[in-house]
Design a protein around this motif. Structure first.
Motif, PDB file in Angstrom:
ATOM      1  N   ASN A  83       0.811  -1.224   0.000  1.00 41.29           N
ATOM      2  CA  ASN A  83       0.000   0.000   0.000  1.00 41.29           C
ATOM      3  C   ASN A  83       0.841   1.270   0.000  1.00 41.29           C
ATOM      4  O   ASN A  83       0.326   2.356  -0.244  1.00 41.29           O
ATOM      5  N   LEU A  84       2.129   1.120   0.281  1.00 42.56           N
ATOM      6  CA  LEU A  84       3.052   2.255   0.248  1.00 42.56           C
ATOM      7  C   LEU A  84       3.923   2.237  -1.002  1.00 42.56           C
ATOM      8  O   LEU A  84       4.784   3.112  -1.167  1.00 42.56           O
ATOM      9  N   GLY A  85       3.740   1.240  -1.850  1.00 39.06           N
ATOM     10  CA  GLY A  85       4.576   1.139  -3.041  1.00 39.06           C
ATOM     11  C   GLY A  85       6.004   0.744  -2.708  1.00 39.06           C
ATOM     12  O   GLY A  85       6.943   1.095  -3.426  1.00 39.06           O
ATOM     13  N   VAL A  86       6.187   0.000  -1.628  1.00 44.78           N
ATOM     14  CA  VAL A  86       7.520  -0.394  -1.173  1.00 44.78           C
ATOM     15  C   VAL A  86       7.675  -1.902  -1.332  1.00 44.78           C
ATOM     16  O   VAL A  86       6.941  -2.681  -0.713  1.00 44.78           O
ATOM     17  N   ALA A  87       8.648  -2.313  -2.152  1.00 42.59           N
ATOM     18  CA  ALA A  87       8.936  -3.727  -2.329  1.00 42.59           C
ATOM     19  C   ALA A  87      10.044  -4.184  -1.391  1.00 42.59           C
ATOM     20  O   ALA A  87       9.979  -5.253  -0.793  1.00 42.59           O
ATOM     21  N   ASP A  88      11.085  -3.354  -1.274  1.00 44.13           N
ATOM     22  CA  ASP A  88      12.234  -3.705  -0.430  1.00 44.13           C
ATOM     23  C   ASP A  88      12.939  -2.402  -0.060  1.00 44.13           C
ATOM     24  O   ASP A  88      13.463  -1.702  -0.927  1.00 44.13           O
ATOM     25  N   LEU A  89      12.950  -2.072   1.231  1.00 43.97           N
ATOM     26  CA  LEU A  89      13.474  -0.779   1.664  1.00 43.97           C
ATOM     27  C   LEU A  89      14.259  -0.940   2.951  1.00 43.97           C
ATOM     28  O   LEU A  89      13.733  -1.430   3.957  1.00 43.97           O
ATOM     29  N   ASN A  90      15.506  -0.514   2.946  1.00 47.65           N
ATOM     30  CA  ASN A  90      16.331  -0.523   4.158  1.00 47.65           C
ATOM     31  C   ASN A  90      16.025   0.748   4.940  1.00 47.65           C
ATOM     32  O   ASN A  90      16.824   1.685   4.999  1.00 47.65           O
ATOM     33  N   LEU A  91      14.854   0.786   5.535  1.00 48.77           N
ATOM     34  CA  LEU A  91      14.325   2.017   6.130  1.00 48.77           C
ATOM     35  C   LEU A  91      15.180   2.518   7.288  1.00 48.77           C
ATOM     36  O   LEU A  91      15.466   3.713   7.390  1.00 48.77           O
ATOM     37  N   ALA A  92      15.570   1.633   8.190  1.00 45.43           N
ATOM     38  CA  ALA A  92      16.328   2.074   9.366  1.00 45.43           C
ATOM     39  C   ALA A  92      17.633   2.754   8.958  1.00 45.43           C
ATOM     40  O   ALA A  92      17.977   3.823   9.466  1.00 45.43           O
ATOM     41  N   GLU A  93      18.354   2.147   8.049  1.00 45.40           N
ATOM     42  CA  GLU A  93      19.641   2.712   7.644  1.00 45.40           C
ATOM     43  C   GLU A  93      19.473   4.059   6.954  1.00 45.40           C
ATOM     44  O   GLU A  93      20.183   5.027   7.271  1.00 45.40           O
ATOM     45  N   LEU A  94      18.526   4.160   6.033  1.00 44.30           N
ATOM     46  CA  LEU A  94      18.355   5.400   5.281  1.00 44.30           C
ATOM     47  C   LEU A  94      17.853   6.536   6.166  1.00 44.30           C
ATOM     48  O   LEU A  94      18.325   7.674   6.067  1.00 44.30           O
ATOM     49  N   LEU A  95      16.904   6.242   7.040  1.00 44.47           N
ATOM     50  CA  LEU A  95      16.357   7.283   7.901  1.00 44.47           C
ATOM     51  C   LEU A  95      17.363   7.688   8.979  1.00 44.47           C
ATOM     52  O   LEU A  95      17.481   8.876   9.309  1.00 44.47           O
ATOM     53  N   SER A  96      18.105   6.735   9.498  1.00 44.76           N
ATOM     54  CA  SER A  96      19.126   7.043  10.492  1.00 44.76           C
ATOM     55  C   SER A  96      20.204   7.944   9.905  1.00 44.76           C
ATOM     56  O   SER A  96      20.691   8.872  10.566  1.00 44.76           O
ATOM     57  N   ARG A  97      20.550   7.697   8.659  1.00 46.38           N
ATOM     58  CA  ARG A  97      21.571   8.514   7.988  1.00 46.38           C
ATOM     59  C   ARG A  97      21.095   9.953   7.845  1.00 46.38           C
ATOM     60  O   ARG A  97      21.870  10.894   8.008  1.00 46.38           O
ATOM     61  N   ARG A  98      19.825  10.133   7.585  1.00 49.64           N
ATOM     62  CA  ARG A  98      19.273  11.485   7.440  1.00 49.64           C
ATOM     63  C   ARG A  98      19.197  12.214   8.774  1.00 49.64           C
ATOM     64  O   ARG A  98      19.442  13.416   8.855  1.00 49.64           O
ATOM     65  N   LEU A  99      18.819  11.491   9.829  1.00 50.96           N
ATOM     66  CA  LEU A  99      18.509  12.131  11.107  1.00 50.96           C
ATOM     67  C   LEU A  99      19.674  12.143  12.090  1.00 50.96           C
ATOM     68  O   LEU A  99      19.669  12.917  13.054  1.00 50.96           O
ATOM     69  N   GLY A 100      20.627  11.243  11.896  1.00 48.47           N
ATOM     70  CA  GLY A 100      21.719  11.149  12.851  1.00 48.47           C
ATOM     71  C   GLY A 100      21.286  10.550  14.178  1.00 48.47           C
ATOM     72  O   GLY A 100      21.879  10.826  15.223  1.00 48.47           O
ATOM     73  N   ALA A 101      20.239   9.728  14.162  1.00 47.43           N
ATOM     74  CA  ALA A 101      19.734   9.089  15.381  1.00 47.43           C
ATOM     75  C   ALA A 101      19.464   7.618  15.097  1.00 47.43           C
ATOM     76  O   ALA A 101      19.259   7.223  13.940  1.00 47.43           O
ATOM     77  N   ALA A 102      19.481   6.807  16.150  1.00 45.29           N
ATOM     78  CA  ALA A 102      19.175   5.391  15.992  1.00 45.29           C
ATOM     79  C   ALA A 102      17.719   5.231  15.569  1.00 45.29           C
ATOM     80  O   ALA A 102      16.836   5.905  16.100  1.00 45.29           O
ATOM     81  N   VAL A 103      17.449   4.340  14.598  1.00 42.19           N
ATOM     82  CA  VAL A 103      16.100   4.100  14.100  1.00 42.19           C
ATOM     83  C   VAL A 103      15.772   2.619  14.255  1.00 42.19           C
ATOM     84  O   VAL A 103      16.545   1.750  13.842  1.00 42.19           O
ATOM     85  N   LEU A 104      14.635   2.346  14.869  1.00 44.92           N
ATOM     86  CA  LEU A 104      14.155   0.980  15.056  1.00 44.92           C
ATOM     87  C   LEU A 104      12.838   0.831  14.307  1.00 44.92           C
ATOM     88  O   LEU A 104      11.995   1.740  14.332  1.00 44.92           O
ATOM     89  N   VAL A 105      12.644  -0.303  13.646  1.00 45.09           N
ATOM     90  CA  VAL A 105      11.461  -0.508  12.800  1.00 45.09           C
ATOM     91  C   VAL A 105      10.734  -1.768  13.244  1.00 45.09           C
ATOM     92  O   VAL A 105      11.357  -2.794  13.541  1.00 45.09           O
ATOM     93  N   GLU A 106       9.417  -1.674  13.291  1.00 45.34           N
ATOM     94  CA  GLU A 106       8.575  -2.806  13.670  1.00 45.34           C
ATOM     95  C   GLU A 106       7.325  -2.809  12.803  1.00 45.34           C
ATOM     96  O   GLU A 106       6.914  -1.770  12.269  1.00 45.34           O
ATOM     97  N   ASN A 107       6.727  -3.955  12.634  1.00 45.40           N
ATOM     98  CA  ASN A 107       5.430  -4.034  11.973  1.00 45.40           C
ATOM     99  C   ASN A 107       4.427  -3.143  12.692  1.00 45.40           C
ATOM    100  O   ASN A 107       4.428  -3.059  13.923  1.00 45.40           O
ATOM    101  N   ASP A 108       3.556  -2.465  11.937  1.00 47.32           N
ATOM    102  CA  ASP A 108       2.681  -1.456  12.534  1.00 47.32           C
ATOM    103  C   ASP A 108       1.724  -2.017  13.580  1.00 47.32           C
ATOM    104  O   ASP A 108       1.475  -1.381  14.612  1.00 47.32           O
ATOM    105  N   VAL A 109       1.181  -3.213  13.356  1.00 57.39           N
ATOM    106  CA  VAL A 109       0.234  -3.772  14.320  1.00 57.39           C
ATOM    107  C   VAL A 109       0.963  -4.173  15.604  1.00 57.39           C
ATOM    108  O   VAL A 109       0.458  -3.972  16.715  1.00 57.39           O
ATOM    109  N   LYS A 110       2.148  -4.716  15.483  1.00 60.64           N
ATOM    110  CA  LYS A 110       2.913  -5.066  16.685  1.00 60.64           C
ATOM    111  C   LYS A 110       3.285  -3.805  17.464  1.00 60.64           C
ATOM    112  O   LYS A 110       3.221  -3.777  18.702  1.00 60.64           O
TER     113      LYS A 110
END
Length: 302
Positions: A83-110
């Motif tokens: 639903n987001l048009g995302v097939a494969d995304l290293n979200l934590a690494e990319l977002l952490s690089r932008r923000l300079g902070a640790a990023v943790l990712v979890e399934n939305d329902v969990k």
């Protein structure tokens, strides 16, 4: 300071939490579509939440993200978030690089199940039954998310319950999700209304026999999901959330009728007190964003 993001198919909610758990700021913005836009929108949501909280990025200890799809928690990689048009995304690494902070990712329902546990002041064990486009659950025990060794704990929507039922998107037949979800209502109830579930319940309340039949199948399916969680995991509390929980008392009252009918036929089910253990998530409660923010401070069960 912790930031939590709930990235949905159309909108992203962000919250900034103080060290004591108080909400200091909340932001909502479009999620975007495609990997690049999802990352950019998440980046902007975090920065806006930080600005509204009156702090700087240097004050942020962690950023947690709840997102649909298959999440590899150890790396923060997201796959199949269609639903987001995302097939494969290293979200934590990319977002952490932008923000300079640790990023943790979890399934939305969990993530939402963890948020519900905290925001509703629950104790012991609890499950969030997410009744939306699909059907799934997040399970929390003593403030920790139970994922299972492959992250599939709570995927009760794909338990087959009717061998002669409808084909499910997972490739099986007669899954619980084909009875108790927004997509199930859309398949069984043809309408031009913007909110098919509301239209279905309105028509059923007005005495439309066809609507009553479809509504009753849906409600019975949600009740089955609650029963399945109790019999398999035995949580002290089951919180019904997701988009269709906005049906409110109309859903809760019908579920109680189903529970009462089962209790009359089975002393065993009566002893489980399904009505007393089930509650609806209050509308507008930002459980997924808050749960995501808590990821930095609460370890998960394997």
């Amino acid at each position: 300071m912790r930031i939590g993001l709930d990235i949905g198919g159309t909108k992203t909610d962000a919250v900034a939490l103080a060290p004591d758990g108080r909400e200091l700021a909340r932001v909502r913005r479009p999620s975007g579509f495609g990997a690049d836009e999802v990352v950019a929108s998440a980046d902007e949501a975090v920065r806006e939440a930080v600005r509204r909280a009156g702090i700087g990025l240097a004050d942020v200890t962690s950023v947690g993200v709840g997102i649909p799809g298959v999440v590899e928690v150890s790396t923060g990689r997201v796959r199949h978030a269609v639903n987001l048009g995302v097939a494969d995304l290293n979200l934590a690494e990319l977002l952490s690089r932008r923000l300079g902070a640790a990023v943790l990712v979890e399934n939305d329902v969990k993530a939402a199940s963890l948020g519900a546990w905290h925001l509703l002041g629950l104790s012991g064990s609890a499950a969030l039954l997410n009744v939306g486009t699909g059907l799934s659950a997040g399970i929390v025990a003593n403030g920790r998310v139970w994922r299972g060794p492959r992250g599939t704990a709570g995927e009760i929507g794909h338990v087959p319950v009717d061998p002669t039922g409808l084909d499910c998107s997972c490739g099986q037949v007669g899954c619980l999700e084909t009875l108790a979800s927004g997509s199930a209502i859309a398949r069984r109830w043809t309408t031009d209304a913007a909110l098919p579930a509301v239209d279905l319940f309105d028509r059923a309340d007005a005495g439309d026999d066809a609507a009553i039949r479809v509504r009753d199948v849906f409600v019975d399916g949600v009740a089955q999901a609650v029963r399945m969680l109790v019999l398999s995991v035995d949580p002290e509390t089951i919180v019904v959330g997701g988009g269709l929980s906005a049906l409110g008392g109309r859903l809760q009252d019908r579920m109680r009728e189903v529970f009462d009918r089962w209790a009359e036929a089975s002393a065993f089910l009566a002893s489980l007190d399904l009505p007393g253990r089930t509650r609806l998530l209050p509308s507008g409660t930002p459980v997924a964003a808050v749960g995501a923010a808590m990821l930095g401070s609460v370890p998960a069960f394997a």
